[in-house]
Design a protein around this motif. Structure first.
Motif, short mmCIF file in Angstrom:
data_model
loop_
_atom_site.label_atom_id
_atom_site.label_comp_id
_atom_site.label_asym_id
_atom_site.label_seq_id
_atom_site.Cartn_x
_atom_site.Cartn_y
_atom_site.Cartn_z
N THR A 278 0.85 -1.19 0.00
CA THR A 278 0.00 0.00 0.00
C THR A 278 0.89 1.24 0.00
OG1 THR A 278 -0.15 -0.14 2.43
CG2 THR A 278 -1.98 -1.05 1.14
N ALA A 279 0.40 2.30 -0.63
CA ALA A 279 1.09 3.59 -0.62
C ALA A 279 0.05 4.65 -0.23
CB ALA A 279 1.68 3.90 -1.99
N THR A 280 0.27 5.27 0.91
CA THR A 280 -0.72 6.19 1.49
C THR A 280 -0.09 7.56 1.66
OG1 THR A 280 -1.61 4.30 2.72
CG2 THR A 280 -2.36 6.50 3.37
N TYR A 281 -0.76 8.57 1.13
CA TYR A 281 -0.22 9.93 1.18
C TYR A 281 -0.87 10.72 2.31
CZ TYR A 281 0.98 14.68 -0.26
OH TYR A 281 1.46 15.98 -0.29
N ASP A 282 -0.03 11.39 3.10
CA ASP A 282 -0.49 12.27 4.18
C ASP A 282 -0.32 13.71 3.71
OD1 ASP A 282 -1.11 13.65 6.45
OD2 ASP A 282 0.55 12.89 7.65
N PRO A 283 -1.40 14.42 3.41
CA PRO A 283 -1.26 15.78 2.88
C PRO A 283 -0.67 16.77 3.88
CG PRO A 283 -3.56 15.27 3.37
CD PRO A 283 -2.80 14.00 3.52
N GLU A 284 -0.77 16.49 5.18
CA GLU A 284 -0.22 17.43 6.16
C GLU A 284 1.31 17.36 6.18
OE1 GLU A 284 -1.87 17.18 10.02
OE2 GLU A 284 -3.94 17.52 9.36
N SER A 285 1.86 16.18 6.23
CA SER A 285 3.33 16.04 6.24
C SER A 285 3.91 15.94 4.83
CB SER A 285 3.73 14.81 7.04
OG SER A 285 3.25 13.62 6.42
N ARG A 286 3.01 15.78 3.84
CA ARG A 286 3.40 15.64 2.44
C ARG A 286 4.38 14.48 2.26
NH1 ARG A 286 4.57 21.43 -0.25
NH2 ARG A 286 4.57 20.05 -2.06
N ARG A 287 4.03 13.36 2.87
CA ARG A 287 4.84 12.15 2.77
C ARG A 287 3.99 10.97 2.31
NH1 ARG A 287 7.79 11.45 8.47
NH2 ARG A 287 5.63 11.77 9.17
N ILE A 288 4.61 10.06 1.57
CA ILE A 288 3.99 8.81 1.14
C ILE A 288 4.52 7.68 2.02
CG2 ILE A 288 3.69 7.14 -0.73
CD1 ILE A 288 4.02 9.38 -2.72
N PHE A 289 3.62 6.90 2.59
CA PHE A 289 3.99 5.76 3.44
C PHE A 289 3.74 4.47 2.66
CE2 PHE A 289 2.99 9.25 6.20
CZ PHE A 289 3.92 9.16 7.23
N VAL A 290 4.81 3.73 2.39
CA VAL A 290 4.72 2.46 1.65
C VAL A 290 4.92 1.32 2.65
CG1 VAL A 290 5.71 1.04 -0.19
CG2 VAL A 290 5.56 3.53 -0.46
N PHE A 291 3.92 0.45 2.73
CA PHE A 291 3.98 -0.64 3.71
C PHE A 291 3.69 -1.99 3.08
CE2 PHE A 291 1.61 -3.50 6.55
CZ PHE A 291 2.64 -3.84 7.41
N GLY A 292 4.47 -3.00 3.51
CA GLY A 292 4.17 -4.40 3.21
C GLY A 292 4.34 -4.77 1.76
N GLY A 293 3.63 -5.84 1.36
CA GLY A 293 3.74 -6.39 0.02
C GLY A 293 4.60 -7.64 0.00
N SER A 294 4.83 -8.16 -1.17
CA SER A 294 5.61 -9.39 -1.30
C SER A 294 6.37 -9.40 -2.61
CB SER A 294 4.70 -10.62 -1.23
OG SER A 294 3.83 -10.67 -2.35
N LYS A 295 7.39 -10.24 -2.64
CA LYS A 295 8.19 -10.46 -3.84
C LYS A 295 8.75 -11.87 -3.77
CE LYS A 295 12.01 -8.65 -6.60
NZ LYS A 295 13.08 -7.63 -6.69
N ASN A 296 8.28 -12.74 -4.66
CA ASN A 296 8.67 -14.14 -4.63
C ASN A 296 8.37 -14.72 -3.25
OD1 ASN A 296 9.68 -13.97 -7.30
ND2 ASN A 296 11.53 -13.02 -6.50
N LYS A 297 9.37 -15.33 -2.62
CA LYS A 297 9.18 -15.89 -1.28
C LYS A 297 9.35 -14.84 -0.18
CE LYS A 297 10.42 -20.74 -1.84
NZ LYS A 297 11.35 -21.81 -1.40
N LYS A 298 9.71 -13.65 -0.56
CA LYS A 298 10.00 -12.62 0.44
C LYS A 298 8.76 -11.77 0.68
CE LYS A 298 13.59 -9.28 1.65
NZ LYS A 298 14.87 -8.67 1.21
N TRP A 299 8.37 -11.66 1.94
CA TRP A 299 7.22 -10.85 2.33
C TRP A 299 7.71 -9.74 3.26
CZ3 TRP A 299 1.87 -12.36 1.41
CH2 TRP A 299 1.77 -13.45 0.54
N PHE A 300 7.04 -8.62 3.20
CA PHE A 300 7.54 -7.42 3.85
C PHE A 300 6.60 -6.94 4.96
CE2 PHE A 300 8.94 -7.35 -0.59
CZ PHE A 300 10.31 -7.26 -0.44
N ASN A 301 7.20 -6.41 6.01
CA ASN A 301 6.46 -5.64 7.02
C ASN A 301 7.22 -4.34 7.31
OD1 ASN A 301 8.63 -6.67 8.41
ND2 ASN A 301 7.46 -7.29 10.23
N ASP A 302 7.99 -3.90 6.33
CA ASP A 302 8.76 -2.67 6.49
C ASP A 302 7.92 -1.45 6.14
OD1 ASP A 302 8.59 -3.37 3.85
OD2 ASP A 302 10.71 -3.15 3.39
N MET A 303 8.29 -0.32 6.67
CA MET A 303 7.62 0.94 6.38
C MET A 303 8.63 1.91 5.77
SD MET A 303 4.88 2.85 6.45
CE MET A 303 3.71 2.17 7.65
N HIS A 304 8.39 2.26 4.51
CA HIS A 304 9.23 3.23 3.81
C HIS A 304 8.47 4.54 3.66
CE1 HIS A 304 12.40 0.35 2.42
NE2 HIS A 304 11.41 -0.51 2.61
#
Length: 539
Positions: A278-304
């Motif tokens: 997911t990619a979620t935009y916060d208009p107050e801080s003007r930042r995009i938060f990218v969380f989770g997802g997967s790639k092949n056998k690798k699954w993510f719980n990181d927050m970028h």
């Protein structure tokens, strides 16, 4: 079965190997050379009227890696694997010939049950799943593929009534969702797909395309996130040959509908390529938060986090715990991110295939926590949609293998209480991976998706004030079935000119609907961009 045989091909430089010979029945196997990167299985001869072939790939320890079925309509398959470039030594392919209950046209009875019994329920609430103690529904462990989104990323089987018909064997469904073929070749072009290349190296920027592109390649499972009235950011996705896109980040300029490659525009550690995030935009801080997802056998719980003012990526070292998730929803409310649902990795550390939990991320505190939630939780699911309207999250659809949903649930963010919404009108049929966009402070749109058998091209609008569904018929929206696409609304006067000038009330603040990408369940991946004034939806 006279004259029927099955062969395996491990490369262009050697002859096919017979796995099961002419006139034989039962089971056959063949060893996979350790140096190959691709396995092709195909049949030769006349199929019997009631024959199917189950194929399975196992590693040296006899652990299942991949499985699929061959039928008279799907007489070959291709597996690719990129674990350090080749399969490990000792892998074997086993095939088993059995009675598959084929009809005269070569379609299995199970497939016919799903496709022919797809009916929108007459009730106001979608079909529910039988739940076990503590609100959990157990599932059988399934095999995760080594390519693409993995076993857990597969679309569910369709659900149409209280007695939900479904197919067993999701590998067959995967083959149907993304058949094999050639590369993408430009905007709107489609591609057939064998399987995905495993990511190489550590977190960092994905290699760029050899030839420069003027628009994104066809893809699904990506995100499209508006950051201002003139700009939206495209992140991630997977397309041709089940490869993760080598052009993972683009900037869309809505003034002239032009695309600009954006991967090199931002500094800092770029998120690893992925789908189902997911990619979620916060208009107050003007930042995009990218969380989770997967790639092949690798699954993510990181927050970028992408700061759109400084154009710099950063990864949060957050406190608290959140599981790796893909195809979840993420909603912004009062500066915090509310993550619901999603599918766990497989093999799965949790008792259910999908989550029914709420996790909240506080950017200010850089911490994950779980709130105390009351009411009746929705069944575990992923591939659903979620819209925040007037302090409530409306959750629609989704799947938890093998069940697909079309129920509407609501989380009151003030009371932190779940409830099932009784709806009126004809609801969308059960689906997941659909597109969803907020149209106003009381309406949102649902478009397309996947019902476990086919991609869809229908459109519905839900009114939260009246809890009613309205069917929308528009040629631009129904031209191509698609799932895994992105839909956003933007108040872009430059796109639609006079229409935008006419719409001044709050109900019509976002004047333009934009749809990008997705797949059609026939092996096509789209790179087209559809724009439409919201005025046309009201008409």
């Amino acid at each position: 079965m006279d004259g029927f045989s099955i062969y395996a091909l491990f490369g262009l430089d050697e002859a096919p190997r017979e796995v099961l010979g002419v006139g034989k029945s039962g089971r056959g196997s063949v060893a996979v050379p350790a140096s190959v990167q691709q396995v092709v299985l195909f049949t030769r001869g006349r199929w019997g009227s009631c024959t199917c072939v189950t194929a399975e790939l196992r590693d040296a320890e006899k652990n299942p890696l991949l499985s699929a079925k061959l039928t008279p309509l799907n007489k070959s398959l291709c597996w690719e694997y990129w674990e350090d470039g080749v399969w490990s030594s000792g892998a074997t392919v086993t095939v088993k010939v059995g009675q598959g209950g084929m009809s005269k046209d070569g379609v299995s009875d199970a497939e016919l049950t799903v496709s022919r019994k797809e009916v929108t329920p007459q009730g106001s609430v979608g079909p529910r799943v039988a739940r076990e103690a503590h609100g959990k529904r157990k599932r059988k462990q399934e095999v995760q593929e080594d390519d693409g989104p993995g076993q857990e990323n597969l679309c569910p089987n369709g659900a149409a009534s209280e007695n939900t018909p479904h197919r067993r064997g999701s590998k067959t469904l995967r083959g149907s969702l993304f058949p094999q073929g050639d590369e993408n070749s430009g905007p709107g072009a489609s591609a057939r797909t064998p399987q995905t290349q495993k990511p190489k190296g550590r977190q960092g920027k994905t290699p760029t395309q050899t030839a420069p592109l003027d628009s994104p390649s066809g893809r699904w499972g990506h995100t499209l996130c508006p950051i201002d009235p003139q700009t939206a950011i495209l992140i991630g996705g997977q397309g041709s040959r089940m490869h993760f896109c080598k052009d993972p980040m683009w900037k869309l300029c809505t003034e002239d509908l032009s695309w600009v490659p954006a991967e090199t525009l931002a500094e800092g550690p770029t998120p690893e390529a992925r789908i189902g995030h997911t990619a979620t935009y916060d208009p107050e801080s003007r930042r995009i938060f990218v969380f989770g997802g997967s790639k092949n056998k690798k699954w993510f719980n990181d927050m970028h986090i992408l700061d759109t003012q400084s154009w710099r990526w950063s990864m949060v070292e957050a406190q608290g715990k959140v599981p790796p998730l893909a195809y979840h929803s993420c909603s912004l409310f009062r500066g915090e991110l509310f993550v619901f649902g999603g599918v766990f990795p497989c093999p799965n550390p949790e008792p259910d295939g999908c989550s029914d939990s709420i996790y909240i991320f506080s950017p200010e505190m850089a911490i994950w926590y779980q709130p105390i939630v009351t009411g009746e939780r929705p069944a575990p699911r992923s591939g659903h949609s979620a819209c925040v309207i007037q302090g409530k999250i409306f959750i629609f659809g989704g799947w938890d293998t093998p069940v697909c949903f079309n129920d509407m649930n609501m989380l009151d963010l003030g009371l932190m209480e779940f409830s099932t919404v009784k709806t009126y009108g004809t609801p969308p049929s059960p689906r997941s991976w659909h597109g969803c966009a907020l149209l106003s402070d009381s309406r949102f749109l649902v478009h397309g998706g996947y019902n476990g058998n086919n991609a869809l091209n229908d459109t519905f609008i839900f009114n939260t004030d009246t809890s009613s569904w309205t069917t929308v018929v528009h040629s631009r929206l129904s031209s191509v079935p698609r799932a895994g696409h992105s839909i956003i609304t933007m108040s872009t006067s430059s796109l639609e000119g006079p229409v935008a000038e006419q719409d001044q009330d709050s109900e019509c603040t976002p004047q333009t609907l934009l749809i990008f990408g997705g797949g059609d369940n026939e092996g096509s991946f789209f790179s087209d961009l559809i724009t439409m004034p919201l005025e046309e939806l009201r008409d």
